[in-house]
Design a protein around this motif. Structure first.
Motif, PDB file in Angstrom:
ATOM      1  N   MET A   2       0.844  -1.188   0.000  1.00 40.10           N
ATOM      2  CA  MET A   2       0.000   0.000   0.000  1.00 40.10           C
ATOM      3  C   MET A   2       0.885   1.246   0.000  1.00 40.10           C
ATOM      4  N   SER A   3       0.386   2.287  -0.584  1.00 36.29           N
ATOM      5  CA  SER A   3       1.126   3.553  -0.536  1.00 36.29           C
ATOM      6  C   SER A   3       0.512   4.420   0.552  1.00 36.29           C
ATOM      7  N   ALA A   4       0.936   5.638   0.622  1.00 35.59           N
ATOM      8  CA  ALA A   4       0.432   6.550   1.649  1.00 35.59           C
ATOM      9  C   ALA A   4      -1.070   6.761   1.484  1.00 35.59           C
ATOM     10  N   ALA A   5      -1.722   7.050   2.584  1.00 33.14           N
ATOM     11  CA  ALA A   5      -3.166   7.315   2.560  1.00 33.14           C
ATOM     12  C   ALA A   5      -3.450   8.552   1.719  1.00 33.14           C
ATOM     13  N   PRO A   6      -4.511   8.525   0.901  1.00 36.23           N
ATOM     14  CA  PRO A   6      -4.844   9.709   0.112  1.00 36.23           C
ATOM     15  C   PRO A   6      -5.104  10.925   1.000  1.00 36.23           C
ATOM     16  N   ALA A   7      -5.783  10.689   2.121  1.00 36.47           N
ATOM     17  CA  ALA A   7      -6.046  11.765   3.077  1.00 36.47           C
ATOM     18  C   ALA A   7      -6.584  11.123   4.351  1.00 36.47           C
ATOM     19  N   ASP A   8      -6.095  11.569   5.481  1.00 44.77           N
ATOM     20  CA  ASP A   8      -6.598  11.056   6.755  1.00 44.77           C
ATOM     21  C   ASP A   8      -7.886  11.758   7.167  1.00 44.77           C
ATOM     22  N   PHE A   9      -8.041  13.002   6.702  1.00 45.59           N
ATOM     23  CA  PHE A   9      -9.220  13.787   7.065  1.00 45.59           C
ATOM     24  C   PHE A   9      -9.753  14.517   5.839  1.00 45.59           C
ATOM     25  N   THR A  10     -11.034  14.827   5.882  1.00 41.31           N
ATOM     26  CA  THR A  10     -11.677  15.564   4.797  1.00 41.31           C
ATOM     27  C   THR A  10     -12.606  16.615   5.418  1.00 41.31           C
ATOM     28  N   PRO A  11     -12.841  17.727   4.749  1.00 40.96           N
ATOM     29  CA  PRO A  11     -13.729  18.751   5.316  1.00 40.96           C
ATOM     30  C   PRO A  11     -15.142  18.217   5.540  1.00 40.96           C
ATOM     31  N   VAL A  12     -15.747  18.608   6.643  1.00 40.82           N
ATOM     32  CA  VAL A  12     -17.123  18.207   6.947  1.00 40.82           C
ATOM     33  C   VAL A  12     -18.077  18.843   5.937  1.00 40.82           C
ATOM     34  N   LYS A  13     -17.852  20.116   5.608  1.00 41.41           N
ATOM     35  CA  LYS A  13     -18.708  20.821   4.651  1.00 41.41           C
ATOM     36  C   LYS A  13     -17.853  21.344   3.498  1.00 41.41           C
ATOM     37  N   PRO A  14     -17.586  20.503   2.487  1.00 36.44           N
ATOM     38  CA  PRO A  14     -16.805  20.983   1.340  1.00 36.44           C
ATOM     39  C   PRO A  14     -17.553  22.086   0.595  1.00 36.44           C
ATOM     40  N   LEU A  15     -16.818  23.033   0.085  1.00 35.68           N
ATOM     41  CA  LEU A  15     -17.409  24.137  -0.659  1.00 35.68           C
ATOM     42  C   LEU A  15     -16.961  24.081  -2.115  1.00 35.68           C
ATOM     43  N   ALA A  16     -17.821  24.559  -2.983  1.00 33.75           N
ATOM     44  CA  ALA A  16     -17.500  24.590  -4.414  1.00 33.75           C
ATOM     45  C   ALA A  16     -16.936  25.947  -4.826  1.00 33.75           C
ATOM     46  N   HIS A  17     -16.793  26.847  -3.858  1.00 36.55           N
ATOM     47  CA  HIS A  17     -16.311  28.185  -4.183  1.00 36.55           C
ATOM     48  C   HIS A  17     -15.190  28.597  -3.222  1.00 36.55           C
ATOM     49  N   LYS A  18     -14.504  29.637  -3.599  1.00 36.62           N
ATOM     50  CA  LYS A  18     -13.425  30.181  -2.774  1.00 36.62           C
ATOM     51  C   LYS A  18     -13.997  30.754  -1.482  1.00 36.62           C
ATOM     52  N   ILE A  19     -13.274  30.572  -0.403  1.00 37.22           N
ATOM     53  CA  ILE A  19     -13.659  31.180   0.871  1.00 37.22           C
ATOM     54  C   ILE A  19     -13.062  32.583   0.903  1.00 37.22           C
ATOM     55  N   LYS A  20     -13.916  33.575   0.932  1.00 37.61           N
ATOM     56  CA  LYS A  20     -13.462  34.971   0.951  1.00 37.61           C
ATOM     57  C   LYS A  20     -12.950  35.342   2.335  1.00 37.61           C
ATOM     58  N   ALA A  32     -12.638  12.211   9.968  1.00 35.21           N
ATOM     59  CA  ALA A  32     -11.744  11.146   9.508  1.00 35.21           C
ATOM     60  C   ALA A  32     -12.309  10.500   8.245  1.00 35.21           C
ATOM     61  N   THR A  33     -11.423  10.164   7.331  1.00 33.57           N
ATOM     62  CA  THR A  33     -11.822   9.436   6.130  1.00 33.57           C
ATOM     63  C   THR A  33     -11.781   7.941   6.430  1.00 33.57           C
ATOM     64  N   GLY A  34     -12.272   7.133   5.527  1.00 30.87           N
ATOM     65  CA  GLY A  34     -12.213   5.684   5.685  1.00 30.87           C
ATOM     66  C   GLY A  34     -10.769   5.209   5.645  1.00 30.87           C
ATOM     67  N   ASP A  35     -10.473   4.173   6.388  1.00 28.49           N
ATOM     68  CA  ASP A  35      -9.115   3.631   6.462  1.00 28.49           C
ATOM     69  C   ASP A  35      -8.989   2.484   5.457  1.00 28.49           C
ATOM     70  N   ILE A  36      -8.450   2.803   4.282  1.00 32.32           N
ATOM     71  CA  ILE A  36      -8.353   1.831   3.189  1.00 32.32           C
ATOM     72  C   ILE A  36      -7.507   0.631   3.608  1.00 32.32           C
ATOM     73  N   LEU A  37      -6.373   0.878   4.248  1.00 33.34           N
ATOM     74  CA  LEU A  37      -5.475  -0.204   4.649  1.00 33.34           C
ATOM     75  C   LEU A  37      -6.157  -1.146   5.646  1.00 33.34           C
ATOM     76  N   LYS A  38      -6.897  -0.606   6.573  1.00 29.38           N
ATOM     77  CA  LYS A  38      -7.602  -1.440   7.553  1.00 29.38           C
ATOM     78  C   LYS A  38      -8.674  -2.290   6.865  1.00 29.38           C
ATOM     79  N   LYS A  39      -9.357  -1.719   5.871  1.00 33.85           N
ATOM     80  CA  LYS A  39     -10.363  -2.482   5.125  1.00 33.85           C
ATOM     81  C   LYS A  39      -9.716  -3.622   4.349  1.00 33.85           C
ATOM     82  N   VAL A  40      -8.577  -3.346   3.723  1.00 31.27           N
ATOM     83  CA  VAL A  40      -7.871  -4.383   2.970  1.00 31.27           C
ATOM     84  C   VAL A  40      -7.404  -5.490   3.914  1.00 31.27           C
ATOM     85  N   SER A  41      -6.904  -5.112   5.078  1.00 33.40           N
ATOM     86  CA  SER A  41      -6.390  -6.121   6.010  1.00 33.40           C
ATOM     87  C   SER A  41      -7.506  -7.017   6.543  1.00 33.40           C
ATOM     88  N   ALA A  42      -8.739  -6.529   6.549  1.00 31.94           N
ATOM     89  CA  ALA A  42      -9.864  -7.336   7.027  1.00 31.94           C
ATOM     90  C   ALA A  42     -10.168  -8.500   6.093  1.00 31.94           C
TER      91      ALA A  42
END
Length: 126
Positions: A2-20, A32-42
């Protein structure tokens, strides 16, 4: 492997526009995002080798050992960022951890050499 995790965390409310800019401070909430490595190990099959990576900045060996155990890995490659290793370098110094074995601290190597050495080690484990 496995390579590095794509992301350990993700925004709760993603926005489609720039934050002014509205003030000098900004707080964002993450989950927290899903743990891909843990799912594979299962679903790990008998005879299958599972290899993970850990980037640690403190309590490196202990944290990597916990990940090795918790994710049912056969081997984990521990990276510790520094001036000559990590993301902005062509070299890396890693420590290899396996269950019930002493850590193997490899010298500073070109990243391609680390990969070849890792494959060589894995071939002895099959």
């Amino acid at each position: 492997i496995m390579s590095a995790a794509p992301a350990d965390f993700t925004p709760v409310k993603p926005l489609a526009h720039k934050i002014k800019r509205r003030s000098d401070h900004l707080s964002l909430e993450f989950e927290a995002t899903g743990d891909i490595l843990k799912k594979v190990s299962a679903t790990k099959r008998k005879g299958q080798l599972l290899v993970g990576f850990a980037l640690e900045t403190d309590n490196a060996i202990a944290n990597a050992r916990n990940k090795l155990r918790d994710k049912n890995l056969d081997l984990i490659v521990l990276n510790q960022p520094g001036s000559q290793s990590g993301f902005s370098s062509d070299t890396n110094q890693v420590t290899i951890l396996r269950p019930d074995k002493k850590p193997l601290k490899w010298p500073l190597l070109e990243k391609q050499q680390v990969a070849f050495k890792l494959l060589e080690l894995l071939s002895t484990m099959m």
